[in-house]
Design an enzyme around this catalytic site. Structure first.
Site, PDB file in Angstrom:
ATOM      1  N   CYS A 275       0.814  -1.222   0.000  1.00  0.00           N
ATOM      2  CA  CYS A 275       0.000   0.000   0.000  1.00  0.00           C
ATOM      3  C   CYS A 275       0.843   1.266   0.000  1.00  0.00           C
ATOM      4  CB  CYS A 275      -0.956  -0.017   1.179  1.00  0.00           C
ATOM      5  SG  CYS A 275      -2.208  -1.300   1.020  1.00  0.00           S
ATOM      6  N   ILE A 276       1.366   1.652   1.174  1.00  0.00           N
ATOM      7  CA  ILE A 276       1.924   3.011   1.251  1.00  0.00           C
ATOM      8  C   ILE A 276       3.206   3.202   0.454  1.00  0.00           C
ATOM      9  CG2 ILE A 276       0.758   3.784   3.343  1.00  0.00           C
ATOM     10  CD1 ILE A 276       3.267   3.244   4.897  1.00  0.00           C
TER      11      ILE A 276
END
Ligand code: NAD
Length: 443
Positions: A275-276
């Site tokens: 994700c990040i």
């Protein structure tokens, strides 16, 4: 309201709909299990035959899911899995939960979304609602997914329905899970949003409608960029604290006593996961089309992605203090997963650190991670040591805590190691340990 819409709404209110979930990974499988647990017929679709076969035998492979639930929903025939996309025609709601990786040049790769959408389109029928959950750049639902679905010849908003609803699952989180984490939903039309809200409300306690898929796509990126930028800020300050001899961890704790306007973020060896690390690049890629440079994203990526290099230099510094060469130094890495208490290795900073050590000629690397039995570092397959023993610890020139798994016995680790390089402040409770070098402490 169209007939297709009325019929679907009735199925949703009566909870007699059939759910399809495409992509049975960290996002898709918990979602499918949640619907099936409610007694709703759920079909999982994945391209990986082993996963499908395991699930149909009632076997679970996602740590956060209770394995008994999988057995129960398979035995009761509420849930089944397949690689055959033609089952989509049986489903009233179809969630798309496939990966959205980046290419080697860090451009978005939405090929899994495109492929699975094509699979849905082949049997699209009136009264179906498609909900894209994969994280992606604003405009994906409207400009990429909808045109493919439209090829089936049905009208979006009256015959079939389409929405974007980003996933917020946080693997390893014992408090927030699929059912109790609020989610956002943005449909192509008002009717699409309304139906997508109803579909999600079957299993999720709070569903927040927004005015378009673009808002939902962008808010998900904002969530992840917010984390990336704030982690980068503390990672940068940690490096400054190392120079000036102030403990960044104490600084963050102290700042956290402010009851408003501050939220703690912690430094570490870098960021990882699906994700990040990846998602901000989706937005910066898209922004280029509009002659716009997303400076915060670039700066945050620069700092976060430099952290494994920073940790490597800290390891080399510790080796240099000992009568051993780089080539003969033994390094023990504790924790290979990208964050604590999960079995997810994707883009793990620990793995990156190990690769960087190899590049520097530091080849005697051992690792222990109860969640990651084997991993490839460079061209070699490494196997986790069975356990952490006093002998293993004392034989290492530097023991690096890269992932602060709860099962590790930190007292024992510190007691038997020559030097512990702690990148997570995992040894904070151990008093007067002179052999612990803490990232962001400067001592
Ligand atoms: N993992 C998380 O914590 C998390 C949290 C929020 C959002 N997301 C987003 O959710 C999406 C899925 O992530 P994930 O972590 O579940 O990925 P994952 O790799 O764990 O699971 C994806 C699954 O999709 C399958 N798949 C790939 N291509 C397919 C296709 N064409 N048709 C059918 N199945 C296909 C894969 O075999 C895999 O089982 C990504 O966009 C991710 O960014 C992930």
């Amino acid at each position: 309201m169209s007939l297709a819409s009325e019929q679907l709404e009735k199925l949703l209110r009566e909870k007699t709909c059939t759910i399809g979930v495409i992509g049975l990974g960290y996002v898709g499988l918990p979602l499918a299990v949640e619907y099936a647990k409610k007694g709703i017929k759920t079909i999982g679709i994945d391209v990986v035959e082993e996963k499908v076969a395991m699930l149909n035998r009632g076997e679970n492979y996602i740590a956060d899911i209770n394995s008994e639930w999988v057995k129960e929903i398979v035995t009761s025939k509420t849930f089944s899995a397949t690689t055959d996309f033609s089952v989509c025609s049986e489903c009233d709601i179809i969630f798309i939960c496939v990966p959205t990786p980046f290419t080697v040049n860090k451009d978005p790769d939405i090929s899994h979304i495109v492929d699975s959408t094509r699979g849905v389109t082949n049997s699209l029928r009136a009264g179906q609602l498609i909900i894209l959950k994969s994280t992606t750049f604003p405009g994906t639902t409207e400009k990429y997914v909808k045109p493919i679905l439209d090829e089936a010849g049905l009208k979006c908003g009256s015959e079939y329905f389409l929405a974007f609803s980003p996933e917020r699952i946080d693997p390893g989180n014992k408090v927030w899970h699929t059912a109790n984490t609020p989610i956002v939903v943005g449909g192509i039309t008002e009717n699409c949003t309304k139906l997508a809200v109803l579909a999600n409300e079957i299993i999720i306690s709070k569903v927040v409608p927004v005015n378009s898929p673009g808002v939902a796509e962008m808010e998900k990126l904002l969530e992840n960029i917010f984390r990336s930028v704030n982690i980068a800020l503390v990672n940068e300050l940690a490096q400054l604290c190392d120079r000036i001899g102030v403990n960044i961890w104490e600084v963050v704790e102290a700042a956290s006593t402010k009851p408003f306007g501050f939220m703690p973020f912690y430094p570490g060896p870098g960021i990882g996961g699906h994700c990040i690390l990846i998602d901000p690049y989706y937005l910066s890629w898209m922004a280029r089309e509009y002659d716009f440079v997303t400076n915060f994203i670039t700066l945050a990526a620069e700092v976060n992605e430099s952290m494994p290099f920073y940790v490597r230099s800290m390891i080399i510094k510790e080796i240099a203090k000992q009568p051993v060469s780089l080539a003969s130094a033994n390094i023990l890495i504790l924790g290979m997963a990208f964050k604590k208490d999960v079995d997810d290795l994707r883009h793990s900073p620990a793995l990156r650190i190990a690769e960087l050590l190899l590049e520097e000629g530091i080849t005697n690397i051992t690792y222990h991670d109860p969640y990651i039995p084997t991993t490839k570092i460079g061209e070699t397959i490494y196997t986790s040591t069975k356990s952490i023993t006093p002998e293993l610890l004392s034989s290492a020139n530097v023991v690096v805590i890269t992932t602060d798994h709860s099962v590790f016995d930190y007292e024992m680790i510190v007691k038997h190691s020559k030097v512990v390089l702690d990148t997570r402040n995992a040894c904070k409770h151990i008093k007067d340990a002179t052999n612990v070098v803490l990232l962001g402490d400067g001592k």
